[in-house]
Design a protein around this motif. Sequence first.
Motif, PDB file in Angstrom:
ATOM      1  N   HIS A 163      37.211   8.499  15.939  1.00  0.00           N
ATOM      2  CA  HIS A 163      36.357   7.579  16.710  1.00  0.00           C
ATOM      3  C   HIS A 163      34.979   8.180  17.004  1.00  0.00           C
ATOM      4  CE1 HIS A 163      40.025   5.284  17.274  1.00  0.00           C
ATOM      5  NE2 HIS A 163      40.603   6.344  17.832  1.00  0.00           N
ATOM      6  N   PHE A 164      34.531   9.104  16.157  1.00  0.00           N
ATOM      7  CA  PHE A 164      33.230   9.714  16.405  1.00  0.00           C
ATOM      8  C   PHE A 164      32.098   8.718  16.180  1.00  0.00           C
ATOM      9  CE2 PHE A 164      29.635  12.560  15.816  1.00  0.00           C
ATOM     10  CZ  PHE A 164      29.878  13.522  16.773  1.00  0.00           C
ATOM     11  N   SER A 185      32.082   5.661  17.171  1.00  0.00           N
ATOM     12  CA  SER A 185      31.900   4.973  18.453  1.00  0.00           C
ATOM     13  C   SER A 185      31.131   5.852  19.437  1.00  0.00           C
ATOM     14  CB  SER A 185      33.263   4.598  19.031  1.00  0.00           C
ATOM     15  OG  SER A 185      33.117   4.010  20.303  1.00  0.00           O
ATOM     16  N   TYR A 186      31.468   7.140  19.481  1.00  0.00           N
ATOM     17  CA  TYR A 186      30.739   8.053  20.364  1.00  0.00           C
ATOM     18  C   TYR A 186      29.259   8.115  19.984  1.00  0.00           C
ATOM     19  CZ  TYR A 186      35.537   9.721  21.105  1.00  0.00           C
ATOM     20  OH  TYR A 186      36.877   9.811  21.359  1.00  0.00           O
ATOM     21  N   ASN A 222      27.407   4.931  21.036  1.00  0.00           N
ATOM     22  CA  ASN A 222      27.234   4.910  22.497  1.00  0.00           C
ATOM     23  C   ASN A 222      26.084   5.810  22.917  1.00  0.00           C
ATOM     24  OD1 ASN A 222      29.406   3.171  22.751  1.00  0.00           O
ATOM     25  ND2 ASN A 222      30.875   4.801  23.153  1.00  0.00           N
ATOM     26  N   SER A 223      26.004   6.993  22.325  1.00  0.00           N
ATOM     27  CA  SER A 223      24.913   7.914  22.658  1.00  0.00           C
ATOM     28  C   SER A 223      23.566   7.354  22.223  1.00  0.00           C
ATOM     29  CB  SER A 223      25.150   9.280  22.000  1.00  0.00           C
ATOM     30  OG  SER A 223      26.214   9.961  22.612  1.00  0.00           O
ATOM     31  N   LYS A 280      33.991   4.165  25.526  1.00  0.00           N
ATOM     32  CA  LYS A 280      32.603   4.266  25.967  1.00  0.00           C
ATOM     33  C   LYS A 280      32.118   5.696  26.081  1.00  0.00           C
ATOM     34  CE  LYS A 280      33.178  -0.025  28.587  1.00  0.00           C
ATOM     35  NZ  LYS A 280      33.149  -0.652  29.926  1.00  0.00           N
ATOM     36  N   TYR A 281      32.873   6.652  25.578  1.00  0.00           N
ATOM     37  CA  TYR A 281      32.455   8.045  25.647  1.00  0.00           C
ATOM     38  C   TYR A 281      31.172   8.252  24.833  1.00  0.00           C
ATOM     39  CZ  TYR A 281      36.836   9.695  27.742  1.00  0.00           C
ATOM     40  OH  TYR A 281      37.891   9.927  28.591  1.00  0.00           O
ATOM     41  N   THR A 282      30.314   9.127  25.331  1.00  0.00           N
ATOM     42  CA  THR A 282      29.163   9.580  24.561  1.00  0.00           C
ATOM     43  C   THR A 282      29.541  10.824  23.760  1.00  0.00           C
ATOM     44  OG1 THR A 282      28.367  10.857  26.464  1.00  0.00           O
ATOM     45  CG2 THR A 282      27.503   8.624  26.197  1.00  0.00           C
ATOM     46  N   ILE A 283      28.619  11.312  22.944  1.00  0.00           N
ATOM     47  CA  ILE A 283      28.940  12.414  22.035  1.00  0.00           C
ATOM     48  C   ILE A 283      29.393  13.680  22.771  1.00  0.00           C
ATOM     49  CG2 ILE A 283      27.803  14.104  20.531  1.00  0.00           C
ATOM     50  CD1 ILE A 283      26.611  11.887  18.985  1.00  0.00           C
ATOM     51  N   GLY A 285      32.881  13.063  23.941  1.00  0.00           N
ATOM     52  CA  GLY A 285      33.760  12.895  22.793  1.00  0.00           C
ATOM     53  C   GLY A 285      34.072  14.207  22.102  1.00  0.00           C
ATOM     54  N   SER A 340      26.384  15.550  15.370  1.00  0.00           N
ATOM     55  CA  SER A 340      25.669  15.464  16.650  1.00  0.00           C
ATOM     56  C   SER A 340      24.345  16.208  16.624  1.00  0.00           C
ATOM     57  CB  SER A 340      26.557  16.009  17.778  1.00  0.00           C
ATOM     58  OG  SER A 340      26.754  17.409  17.630  1.00  0.00           O
TER      59      SER A 340
END
Length: 289
Positions: free
Chosen positions: A73-74, A76-77, A80-81, A233-236, A239, A263
């Motif tokens: 799920h990276f 998604s992270y 979000n970021s 909803k986690y950010t990098i 995550g 990242s």
Amino acid sequence: MNKAASSKPAGLWISKTVVRILLLLWTIIVLYPVFWTFVTSLKNNQQVMLGKPWDFPSVLHFENYANVWSRAHFGSYFMNSILVTAGSTILSLALASMTAYILARYPFKGRGILYFIYVASMMIPTTLGLIPLFFLLNDMHLSNSLLGLTLVYSVGTIGILPLGIFFLVGFYKTLPRELEEAATIDGSSFSGIFLRIMLPLSSPGLVTVGIMNALTVWNEYIMATVLINDPVKYTIPVGIAVMQGEMQYRTEWGPLFAGLSISMIPVIVMYIIYQRQITGGLTAGALKG
């Protein structure tokens, strides 16, 4: 006289050489962990555990990037970021530029005290505001949401807005007032003077503040951990911390380092593109402040 003249260039050459050697060593020290991270992201578990850390992989495992993007799920992270960083940077620049312009160009009672409060707020530790912010966002029904996190970043709880105001005030103070007077004679409104004249002239400072803002928000961990508890909803930074806890027990070091590499890519690309604006903005801000 000739001896003094000849010794001066020799001493200058030696000092420049020493500085260049030190800068080269510092560059190697900084770039080695980045290089090692990218190399490790292309290894499998056996190569990471049994091989030497500085060995190149015999087979390049690019599938690590695909696995971490989808299965962990990276993706998604990452998105979000991107949303939080872009939103907070734009809103913070808008607030900082307007506030700095008023503080720099329009005298009013209490202006110095207000400016001092903004600057002094940079010395307040972030952790002191965690609990009040949590309850405030909960009362506003913005807890556990990317919008609430974006607003928290924008208003300067991690020093972004006060730093932008402090930095931009120096730009606006030195802009010639004749530009405002000429625009007023031509019938321009207050907002027109700011948007069409003053804001474009402060673009070097805006770029510098914007990049500093984006880098700070992109790497922020504490606020995102406390204010966001939904894994979707986690950010990098959050995550990656979750991935580290999970993958070290499943011995999936390749995908973990692939996530770290992903990242770092936006930060590296941003610096490569805007490195002249960053150094130019910092120099101009120092001279004008």
